[in-house]
Design a protein around this motif. Structure first.
Motif, PDB file in Angstrom:
ATOM      1  N   ARG A 114      20.989  21.975  68.543  1.00  0.00           N
ATOM      2  CA  ARG A 114      21.110  21.853  70.000  1.00  0.00           C
ATOM      3  C   ARG A 114      21.783  23.079  70.609  1.00  0.00           C
ATOM      4  O   ARG A 114      21.426  23.526  71.704  1.00  0.00           O
ATOM      5  CB  ARG A 114      21.911  20.599  70.334  1.00  0.00           C
ATOM      6  N   GLU A 117      21.186  28.500  71.154  1.00  0.00           N
ATOM      7  CA  GLU A 117      21.247  29.578  72.139  1.00  0.00           C
ATOM      8  C   GLU A 117      22.678  29.895  72.551  1.00  0.00           C
ATOM      9  O   GLU A 117      23.087  31.059  72.600  1.00  0.00           O
ATOM     10  CB  GLU A 117      20.386  29.225  73.357  1.00  0.00           C
ATOM     11  N   PHE A 133      15.045  28.114  65.421  1.00  0.00           N
ATOM     12  CA  PHE A 133      14.676  26.718  65.671  1.00  0.00           C
ATOM     13  C   PHE A 133      13.731  26.159  64.608  1.00  0.00           C
ATOM     14  O   PHE A 133      13.986  25.109  64.013  1.00  0.00           O
ATOM     15  CB  PHE A 133      14.053  26.617  67.062  1.00  0.00           C
ATOM     16  N   GLN A 137      14.521  23.211  61.734  1.00  0.00           N
ATOM     17  CA  GLN A 137      13.829  21.926  61.596  1.00  0.00           C
ATOM     18  C   GLN A 137      13.490  21.661  60.128  1.00  0.00           C
ATOM     19  O   GLN A 137      13.644  20.547  59.623  1.00  0.00           O
ATOM     20  CB  GLN A 137      12.557  21.916  62.441  1.00  0.00           C
ATOM     21  N   ALA A 182      10.189  20.592  71.759  1.00  0.00           N
ATOM     22  CA  ALA A 182       9.727  21.952  72.052  1.00  0.00           C
ATOM     23  C   ALA A 182      10.861  22.959  72.116  1.00  0.00           C
ATOM     24  O   ALA A 182      10.624  24.169  71.995  1.00  0.00           O
ATOM     25  CB  ALA A 182       8.963  21.963  73.370  1.00  0.00           C
ATOM     26  N   THR A 183      12.084  22.491  72.299  1.00  0.00           N
ATOM     27  CA  THR A 183      13.228  23.388  72.436  1.00  0.00           C
ATOM     28  C   THR A 183      14.411  22.846  71.646  1.00  0.00           C
ATOM     29  O   THR A 183      14.470  21.650  71.335  1.00  0.00           O
ATOM     30  CB  THR A 183      13.647  23.513  73.913  1.00  0.00           C
ATOM     31  N   PRO A 184      15.389  23.710  71.334  1.00  0.00           N
ATOM     32  CA  PRO A 184      16.595  23.214  70.674  1.00  0.00           C
ATOM     33  C   PRO A 184      17.314  22.145  71.480  1.00  0.00           C
ATOM     34  O   PRO A 184      17.837  21.181  70.899  1.00  0.00           O
ATOM     35  CB  PRO A 184      17.448  24.483  70.540  1.00  0.00           C
ATOM     36  N   ALA A 185      17.326  22.289  72.793  1.00  0.00           N
ATOM     37  CA  ALA A 185      17.993  21.283  73.624  1.00  0.00           C
ATOM     38  C   ALA A 185      17.308  19.927  73.487  1.00  0.00           C
ATOM     39  O   ALA A 185      17.972  18.886  73.415  1.00  0.00           O
ATOM     40  CB  ALA A 185      18.001  21.730  75.080  1.00  0.00           C
ATOM     41  N   ALA A 186      15.983  19.929  73.435  1.00  0.00           N
ATOM     42  CA  ALA A 186      15.254  18.675  73.260  1.00  0.00           C
ATOM     43  C   ALA A 186      15.533  18.079  71.888  1.00  0.00           C
ATOM     44  O   ALA A 186      15.687  16.858  71.743  1.00  0.00           O
ATOM     45  CB  ALA A 186      13.762  18.914  73.449  1.00  0.00           C
TER      46      ALA A 186
END
Length: 217
Positions: A114, A117, A133, A137, A182-186
């Protein structure tokens, strides 16, 4: 929270751990050597908790956080508890100890995914920040696979000892959502899910062992 409030909470947590831990040792240990060993382990665990984020050389920001939680939440936590209850560290106990540690590392790893960045911007070199990222995973999948392998390798004498397998659908759903992010935040929104998964596996594994011990061979 303001720094003084954080320091008060931290001090209260450490004092509580010392009080409860000392009481546990008093009713469990039988020799000065055992006392010395566990006091040293407790001091090491306290130092590890403080050194994770405090100070110029905080090891949590140098890629060692996952290793630390594997050791302290897994190997030491499980086998140390086993010794206090049984007076010995069973050989097979290293398997669930490693599994528990790997799940704890997976929890931290999602947290670090998360923050990829922001960690890079602030110079924090977590495994996720180093790998990126996509490869993070993959590492997360490997942590979960290794944890499952450790629990599966533990010998049981009846099907009751395998009820922890009921938590595997949670793991599969968690990984599907992680790879769909799709993103680290997601991906970071999976943090509650991996915490629930770790709790479910360990709770069911412990319950299974209890049932396994009650069923005549």
């Amino acid at each position: 929270m303001a720094p003084p409030q954080v320091r008060r909470i931290l001090a209260a947590a450490i004092l509580s751990a010392l009080l409860l831990g000392g009481t546990l040792l008093a009713v469990s240990l039988r020799s000065p050597r055992e006392w010395l060993t566990f006091l040293l382990l407790g001091a090491l665990a306290t130092a590890a908790a403080l050194g994770y984020t405090l100070g110029r050389y905080a090891y949590g920001y140098r890629g060692l956080g996952e290793i630390s939680v594997f050791l302290f939440f897994g190997l030491l936590g499980v086998q140390g508890s086993a010794y206090l209850q049984q007076g010995a560290c069973p050989g097979a106990g290293w398997l669930p100890a490693a599994g528990c540690g790997l799940l704890a590392a997976a929890v931290l790893h999602i947290n670090n995914i998360r923050d990829i960045e922001s960690d890079r911007r602030s110079g924090k070199h977590t495994p996720a920040a180093r790998l990126g990222f996509a490869r993070s995973q993959t590492l997360h999948s490997l942590l979960l696979a290794a944890a499952v392998a450790c629990y599966a390798a533990y010998p049981v004498s009846s099907p009751a000892g395998l009820i922890w397998l009921a938590a595997l659908p949670l793991a599969a759903a968690h990984l599907r959502r992680l790879y769909a992010a799709a993103t680290p935040a997601a991906a970071g929104r999976e943090l509650p899910a991996i915490v629930r998964l770790a709790f479910a596996v360990n709770f069911l594994f412990g319950a299974g062992l209890l049932l396994d011990s009650l069923i005549p061979a």
